[in-house]
Scaffold this motif. Sequence first.
Motif, PDB file in Angstrom:
ATOM      1  N   GLU A 105       0.812  -1.138   0.029  1.00  0.00           N
ATOM      2  CA  GLU A 105       0.058   0.055  -0.157  1.00  0.00           C
ATOM      3  C   GLU A 105       0.647   1.327  -0.027  1.00  0.00           C
ATOM      4  OE1 GLU A 105      -3.262   2.330   3.066  1.00  0.00           O
ATOM      5  OE2 GLU A 105      -3.480   0.339   2.506  1.00  0.00           O
ATOM      6  N   SER A 106       2.083   1.247   0.613  1.00  0.00           N
ATOM      7  CA  SER A 106       2.708   2.279   0.716  1.00  0.00           C
ATOM      8  C   SER A 106       3.504   2.674  -0.651  1.00  0.00           C
ATOM      9  CB  SER A 106       3.985   2.245   1.929  1.00  0.00           C
ATOM     10  OG  SER A 106       4.850   1.044   1.504  1.00  0.00           O
ATOM     11  N   ARG A 107       3.787   1.555  -1.304  1.00  0.00           N
ATOM     12  CA  ARG A 107       4.287   1.744  -2.596  1.00  0.00           C
ATOM     13  C   ARG A 107       3.189   2.344  -3.513  1.00  0.00           C
ATOM     14  NH1 ARG A 107       8.132  -0.829  -5.873  1.00  0.00           N
ATOM     15  NH2 ARG A 107       8.382   0.191  -7.665  1.00  0.00           N
ATOM     16  N   LEU A 108       1.890   1.745  -3.590  1.00  0.00           N
ATOM     17  CA  LEU A 108       0.869   2.307  -4.257  1.00  0.00           C
ATOM     18  C   LEU A 108       0.567   3.885  -4.104  1.00  0.00           C
ATOM     19  CD1 LEU A 108      -1.658  -0.563  -3.877  1.00  0.00           C
ATOM     20  CD2 LEU A 108      -0.433  -0.023  -6.123  1.00  0.00           C
ATOM     21  N   ARG A 109       0.801   4.245  -2.849  1.00  0.00           N
ATOM     22  CA  ARG A 109       0.643   5.542  -2.417  1.00  0.00           C
ATOM     23  C   ARG A 109       1.615   6.577  -2.996  1.00  0.00           C
ATOM     24  NH1 ARG A 109      -2.240   6.937   2.226  1.00  0.00           N
ATOM     25  NH2 ARG A 109      -3.283   5.430   3.239  1.00  0.00           N
TER      26      ARG A 109
END
Length: 225
Positions: free
Chosen positions: A3-7
């Motif tokens: 999720e952090s990478r998607l953000r």
Amino acid sequence: MSESRLREEICRYGRSLFERGLTPGSSGNISLRLDDGGWLVTPTNASLGFLDPTRISRLDSKGKLVAGDKPTKEIPLHAALYESRGSARAIVHLHSTHAVALTMLPEIDPRAALPPMTPYYLMRAGETALVPYYRPGDPAVADAIRGLAGKYSSVLLANHGPVVAGDSLEAAVFATEELEETAKLYLLLRNLNPRYLTPDQVSDLVKTFGLELPLLDDHEGHDHG
């Protein structure tokens, strides 16, 4: 992808779109559907050029805010497109100049806002629907999107801008860019009797790349001035 990478991906693509003048000020929004059914979506009144990954809105599968800033008011629009197109994993909505200008022309066919001008337009954006004007954030726009029955991955909102779904954020961004460039081509060539792709050429693209075009059998009937 975490999720952090998607953000971070949302911020990276948002900044690119903003810096190239494809959505000015605090206009436009991006969403990503997560594996648990929830979403990441850009906040309300946020410029796509200056997003903070830690403040991107996190919604649960029912659309309730669980983390981050208040989300864009265009949530009904995104929700309707996800609902009607099961393959959609990301949606990009911009206020790009040429696509908006296209929506204001009197000859535009709401079933196919652009003729088959280039192969990459059809390969990335497919055919594009035009829906009537609704004020930004109006829940009624969701009904208009649902009325398209999931046939279109790219939609133009009259006097407002494009909304494009993709099976990844990259695909949605590339399709939105292709739609904008094709709208620009149309405006440059309008009333000059340009040569579009023939029905046979379109059919060849469909067969070669497995394209889904709602109005494949009706290309010759479109009137684009």
